[in-house]
Enzyme design. Structure first.
Site, short mmCIF file in Angstrom:
data_model
loop_
_atom_site.label_atom_id
_atom_site.label_comp_id
_atom_site.label_asym_id
_atom_site.label_seq_id
_atom_site.Cartn_x
_atom_site.Cartn_y
_atom_site.Cartn_z
CE LYS A 113 -4.33 -1.52 2.05
NZ LYS A 113 -4.02 -2.54 3.09
NE ARG A 114 6.38 0.57 2.47
CZ ARG A 114 7.36 0.46 1.58
NH1 ARG A 114 7.98 1.52 1.16
NH2 ARG A 114 7.71 -0.74 1.13
#
Ligand code: GLU
Length: 475
Positions: free
Chosen positions: A244-245
């Site tokens: 997700k980063r």
């Protein structure tokens, strides 16, 4: 070993615990390509036995993601949650054959085993205490464990990774049914792949350690295991595991960012698979060229610039209906009514080559469908000056009278206006652009006029002239 050239019957088996992410979508694509390229089948199976983590919404998100990408499966979706009786039946067979046994070990005991192994720097494994247990403790709901062979080696020829060997002494007796009678992943997957006659399992290489255990289960069930192809993971631009980063990982988030399904498919296919140095592949070409053996062994790095480049290509030169459908979807999301401006086909003709994302394309096309509030101050100050008034007025007269509102005749009217006033084209182009768009960026000016349409163009030129008049009055 099954025949390598035989039609591949494979499956995509997501656990519905989140969106369809990029890695899953790529696995599904490889499954589809492997099946189609050999005249085989591609089955969809939803692995939803983990009732805590599986959700209806995730199932829907996966189905939506696959549908949006155009990844059509031949059979399914099958749901593991609907096959619980079957898993119990097969577990019972193993139990009867002495190939599985009840284990009554408490959670505390297992935790202690684990802690002791960790402390000794060893891999945690079950010590087999219940293997030969005769007396049965009261009031304990046992789990069922598979009696894994204690000697010998499991060997398989992975179609991506090559030969893999694991000694049985490395493997312990895995739980196949939990205390509540639900199957564990490794067991359900084997029963399903057998029942569904899968001959090639394609999945992420995070499962590679499960494969020897599964092969032992196949053998215990008297079956020949399928072949396996473990595909490497996807890394972000920075070389770290994609997460997700790195921004959008869910497939539908890519839609929201303005990418086309065909661009995503082309991009995902090339992410870890190659065919010579070809970059652009239409779907039929992918089917024709794909071989599972050509998937790279090494992890691949996500490259957003390349995806953008492909998206631009498909916007300009790809499937027109798909681009128009997506364009309409983005218009709606942006709160724009396609009926309030030029038809989307004309818009795409003009704008496709200027943008690599539909979000930006739609945002920059807003003035063709809705009025803008204020002129951009800097652009207005620079271009809506008194010298621009006369050219704007002269042009407006011509535009009011032009019969054929086409880019060609508009171009001719612009030229005629400039010629009649003896001024350069730029003297009229920039003020007109600001008048029509509210700012200084637009497609070629005759295309801009064409897209804004006659009525709006005349009203906006008038508004710009009023702005100039006010400016003179206030000077
Ligand atoms: N359900 C597993 C997952 O989502 C896939 C297992 C498999 O393909 O065997 O990771």
């Amino acid at each position: 070993m099954s025949d390598v050239s035989a039609p591949i019957r494979t499956r995509f088996a997501p656990s519905p615990t989140g969106f369809l992410h990029i890695g899953g979508a790529r696995t599904a694509l490889f499954c589809l390509l492997a099946a189609r390229s050999t005249g085989g089948e591609f089955v969809l199976r939803i692995e939803d036995t983990d009732r805590e983590r599986s959700t209806e919404a995730s199932v829907q998100a996966i189905l939506d993601g696959l549908a949006w990408l155009g990844l059509e499966y031949d059979e399914g979706p099958f749901y593991q949650s609907q096959r619980l009786a079957r898993y119990r039946e097969v577990a019972e067979q193993l139990l009867q054959a002495g190939l599985a046994y009840h284990c009554y070990c408490s959670r505390e005991r297992l935790d202690e085993l684990r802690a002791a192994a960790m402390a000794a720097g060893e891999k945690p494994r079950y010590d087999g205490r219940c293997r030969d247990r005769v007396e049965v403790p009261e009031g304990v709901e046992p789990v069922l464990r598979f009696r894994n062979p204690q000697s010998g080696t499991v060997v398989f020829e992975d179609r991506v990774r090559g030969r893999i060997e694991v000694a049985n002494s490395e493997l312990d007796d895995l739980v196949i049914l939990r205390g509540d009678g639900t199957p564990t992943y490794n067991f359900a997957v084997v029963v399903d792949d057998l029942d569904m006659a899968i001959n090639l399992v394609i999945r992420g290489d995070d499962h590679i350690n499960n494969t020897p255990r599964q092969i032992n289960l196949y053998r215990a069930l008297g079956a020949e295991p399928p072949q396996f192809a473990h595909v490497p993971m996807i890394l972000g631009d920075d070389g770290q595991r994609l997460s997700k980063r790195h921004g959008a990982v869910g497939v539908m988030a890519w839609r929201e960012q303005g990418y086309l399904p065909d661009a995503m498919i082309n991009y995902l296919a090339r992410l870890g698979w190659s065919h010579g140095d070809q970059e652009v592949f239409a779907r039929p070409e992918l089917v024709e060229s794909f071989r599972i053996e050509d998937v790279n062994r090494k992890a691949s790095r996500f490259d957003t610039d390349k995806l953008k480049w492909l998206n631009q290509h498909y916007l300009r030169a790809g499937d027109r209906d798909q681009a128009l459908r997506e364009l309409a979807w983005h218009m709606e999301r942006a709160g724009l009514n396609p009926a309030a401006g030029p038809d989307l086909s004309g818009l795409l003709d003009v704008q496709a080559e200027r943008f690599d994302s539909l979000v930006e394309l739609v945002e920059q096309s807003r003035p063709f469908y809705a009025d803008f509030d204020d002129f951009d101050q800097a652009a207005a100050r620079k271009h809506l000056r008194p010298v621009a008034d006369q050219p704007l007025q002269a042009l407006a007269e011509r535009l009011a009278a032009v019969g054929d509102w086409s880019p060609e005749s508009l171009q001719a009217e612009l030229q005629a206006t400039a010629d009649a006033l003896g001024i350069g084209f730029g003297k009229i182009g920039m003020p007109l652009r600001v008048a029509l768009m509210g700012h200084g960026q637009s497609p070629a000016i005759h295309h801009t006029l064409w897209l804004v349409g006659r009525e709006r163009s005349l009203a906006r030129i008038e508004r710009a002239r009023n702005f100039i008049a006010e400016r003179v009055a206030n000077a």
